[in-house]
Design a protein around this motif. Structure first.
Motif, mmCIF file in Angstrom:
data_model
loop_
_atom_site.group_PDB
_atom_site.id
_atom_site.type_symbol
_atom_site.label_atom_id
_atom_site.label_comp_id
_atom_site.label_asym_id
_atom_site.label_seq_id
_atom_site.Cartn_x
_atom_site.Cartn_y
_atom_site.Cartn_z
ATOM 1 N N ILE A 171 0.840 -1.305 0.066
ATOM 2 C CA ILE A 171 0.076 0.005 0.050
ATOM 3 C C ILE A 171 0.844 1.338 0.102
ATOM 4 C CG2 ILE A 171 -1.570 1.367 1.277
ATOM 5 C CD1 ILE A 171 -2.983 -0.799 -0.013
ATOM 6 N N TYR A 172 1.968 1.306 0.731
ATOM 7 C CA TYR A 172 2.730 2.262 0.791
ATOM 8 C C TYR A 172 3.560 2.558 -0.336
ATOM 9 C CZ TYR A 172 2.264 1.518 5.812
ATOM 10 O OH TYR A 172 1.903 1.256 7.232
ATOM 11 N N GLY A 173 3.848 1.333 -0.986
ATOM 12 C CA GLY A 173 4.508 1.561 -2.273
ATOM 13 C C GLY A 173 3.532 2.110 -3.507
ATOM 14 N N GLN A 174 2.363 1.688 -3.413
ATOM 15 C CA GLN A 174 1.376 2.134 -4.463
ATOM 16 C C GLN A 174 1.114 3.548 -4.269
ATOM 17 O OE1 GLN A 174 -2.586 0.235 -4.261
ATOM 18 N NE2 GLN A 174 -2.701 0.282 -6.538
ATOM 19 N N TRP A 175 1.065 4.018 -3.049
ATOM 20 C CA TRP A 175 0.881 5.573 -2.835
ATOM 21 C C TRP A 175 1.921 6.469 -3.183
ATOM 22 C CZ3 TRP A 175 -3.424 8.131 -3.096
ATOM 23 C CH2 TRP A 175 -4.739 7.516 -2.781
ATOM 24 N N THR A 176 3.163 5.713 -3.035
ATOM 25 C CA THR A 176 4.458 6.343 -3.223
ATOM 26 C C THR A 176 4.622 6.593 -4.930
ATOM 27 O OG1 THR A 176 5.443 5.645 -1.312
ATOM 28 C CG2 THR A 176 7.074 6.556 -3.005
ATOM 29 N N GLY A 177 4.195 5.380 -5.398
ATOM 30 C CA GLY A 177 4.055 5.368 -6.880
ATOM 31 C C GLY A 177 3.297 6.535 -7.521
ATOM 32 N N VAL A 178 2.159 6.763 -6.863
ATOM 33 C CA VAL A 178 1.088 7.841 -7.188
ATOM 34 C C VAL A 178 1.909 9.312 -7.021
ATOM 35 C CG1 VAL A 178 -0.888 9.165 -6.576
ATOM 36 C CG2 VAL A 178 -0.922 6.583 -6.707
ATOM 37 N N LEU A 179 2.587 9.168 -6.068
ATOM 38 C CA LEU A 179 3.780 10.451 -5.976
ATOM 39 C C LEU A 179 4.512 10.669 -7.249
ATOM 40 C CD1 LEU A 179 4.237 12.938 -4.567
ATOM 41 C CD2 LEU A 179 5.575 11.594 -2.824
ATOM 42 N N CYS A 180 5.121 9.518 -7.615
ATOM 43 C CA CYS A 180 6.069 9.333 -8.432
ATOM 44 C C CYS A 180 5.414 9.664 -9.800
ATOM 45 C CB CYS A 180 6.627 7.961 -8.718
ATOM 46 S SG CYS A 180 7.675 7.294 -7.385
ATOM 47 N N ILE A 181 4.326 9.377 -9.975
ATOM 48 C CA ILE A 181 3.342 9.822 -11.129
ATOM 49 C C ILE A 181 3.577 11.373 -11.264
ATOM 50 C CG2 ILE A 181 1.347 9.917 -12.364
ATOM 51 C CD1 ILE A 181 0.685 7.182 -11.181
ATOM 52 N N LEU A 182 3.109 11.996 -10.148
ATOM 53 C CA LEU A 182 2.956 13.578 -10.284
ATOM 54 C C LEU A 182 4.400 14.182 -10.351
ATOM 55 C CD1 LEU A 182 0.587 14.031 -7.466
ATOM 56 C CD2 LEU A 182 0.182 14.037 -9.785
ATOM 57 N N LEU A 183 5.328 13.512 -9.910
ATOM 58 C CA LEU A 183 6.831 13.950 -9.716
ATOM 59 C C LEU A 183 7.318 13.918 -11.158
ATOM 60 C CD1 LEU A 183 8.238 13.192 -6.304
ATOM 61 C CD2 LEU A 183 7.792 15.448 -7.197
ATOM 62 N N CYS A 184 7.244 12.723 -11.885
ATOM 63 C CA CYS A 184 7.775 12.454 -13.345
ATOM 64 C C CYS A 184 6.981 13.212 -14.313
ATOM 65 C CB CYS A 184 7.416 10.907 -13.447
ATOM 66 S SG CYS A 184 8.764 9.833 -12.682
ATOM 67 N N LEU A 185 5.875 13.570 -14.056
ATOM 68 C CA LEU A 185 5.230 14.371 -15.009
ATOM 69 C C LEU A 185 5.773 15.803 -14.905
ATOM 70 C CD1 LEU A 185 1.485 13.370 -15.037
ATOM 71 C CD2 LEU A 185 2.960 13.351 -17.133
ATOM 72 N N ILE A 194 3.820 4.291 -15.034
ATOM 73 C CA ILE A 194 3.358 3.879 -13.635
ATOM 74 C C ILE A 194 1.842 4.054 -13.654
ATOM 75 C CG2 ILE A 194 3.789 4.789 -11.402
ATOM 76 C CD1 ILE A 194 6.634 5.338 -12.339
ATOM 77 N N VAL A 195 1.347 5.093 -14.309
ATOM 78 C CA VAL A 195 -0.111 5.367 -14.054
ATOM 79 C C VAL A 195 -0.840 4.324 -14.551
ATOM 80 C CG1 VAL A 195 -0.749 6.326 -16.314
ATOM 81 C CG2 VAL A 195 -1.868 7.251 -14.455
ATOM 82 N N PHE A 196 -0.350 3.445 -15.394
ATOM 83 C CA PHE A 196 -1.493 2.263 -15.865
ATOM 84 C C PHE A 196 -0.894 1.069 -14.670
ATOM 85 C CE2 PHE A 196 -1.944 4.314 -19.833
ATOM 86 C CZ PHE A 196 -3.131 4.360 -20.093
ATOM 87 N N ILE A 197 0.150 1.160 -14.477
ATOM 88 C CA ILE A 197 0.200 -0.243 -13.234
ATOM 89 C C ILE A 197 -0.181 0.283 -11.957
ATOM 90 C CG2 ILE A 197 2.448 -1.006 -11.952
ATOM 91 C CD1 ILE A 197 4.026 -0.581 -14.278
ATOM 92 N N GLU A 198 -0.201 1.489 -11.441
ATOM 93 C CA GLU A 198 -0.889 1.832 -10.139
ATOM 94 C C GLU A 198 -2.066 2.175 -10.371
ATOM 95 O OE1 GLU A 198 0.769 1.001 -7.691
ATOM 96 O OE2 GLU A 198 2.691 1.355 -8.185
ATOM 97 N N VAL A 199 -3.053 2.427 -11.205
ATOM 98 C CA VAL A 199 -4.276 2.688 -11.327
ATOM 99 C C VAL A 199 -5.025 1.844 -12.037
ATOM 100 C CG1 VAL A 199 -6.070 4.501 -11.590
ATOM 101 C CG2 VAL A 199 -3.780 5.140 -10.729
#
Length: 149
Positions: free
Chosen positions: A14-28, A56-61
């Motif tokens: 769960i922590y990894g998935q939410w960090t992944g969402v943060l990574c989506i925003l940062l990478c964009l 990442i957006v397709f993997i995490e969502v």
């Protein structure tokens, strides 16, 4: 399960998935910000950062695979990342690509590399603790994805 209950579950996926969402925003954001530099190598790494955000957006969502028209090859590629170990490896590779961007000189792309590495560590910890991958219901886990079908 509410978002607060998900975080209290102490499941590192769960922590990894939410960090992944943060990574989506940062990478964009960082990919767009660094693409306007005059350094050609940094532009290449900026584009790679933007591509990372797209993957990442397709993997995490996961419900996006159901509502967005994608090819069967792309769907098959994304479905490979269903375990904690595969996600940890994927984030580690994406992080390594951004760490290599230091060759073009220091830039804000290093922030993306750090957060991608943190997401990789969360998924690796989940794998080491033999925790089953649990997707957040808020991001289209078990509940939301079934409502769309």
């Amino acid at each position: 399960m509410t978002l607060a209950e998900e975080f209290r579950s102490r499941n590192f996926s769960i922590y990894g998935q939410w960090t992944g969402v943060l990574c989506i925003l940062l990478c964009l954001a960082l990919g767009i910000a660094n693409i306007f530099t005059l350094h050609p190598l940094r532009i290449v790494f900026s584009v790679l950062c933007l591509v990372s955000a797209f993957v990442i957006v397709f993997i995490e969502v996961p419900f996006l695979l159901r509502i967005c028209p994608t090819s069967s090859k792309f769907d098959e590629f994304i479905r490979r990342f269903t375990t904690n170990w595969m996600r940890a490896a994927m984030y580690l590779v994406l992080s390594a690509i951004q760490w290599v961007s230091l060759v073009a000189g220091g830039s804000s792309l290093i922030v993306a590399a750090v957060f991608l590495l943190i997401a990789s560590c969360f998924y690796a910890l989940a794998g080491l603790k033999s925790q089953e991958f649990v997707g957040s219901k808020t991001l289209g886990g078990q509940g939301l994805a079934q409502m769309i079908v």
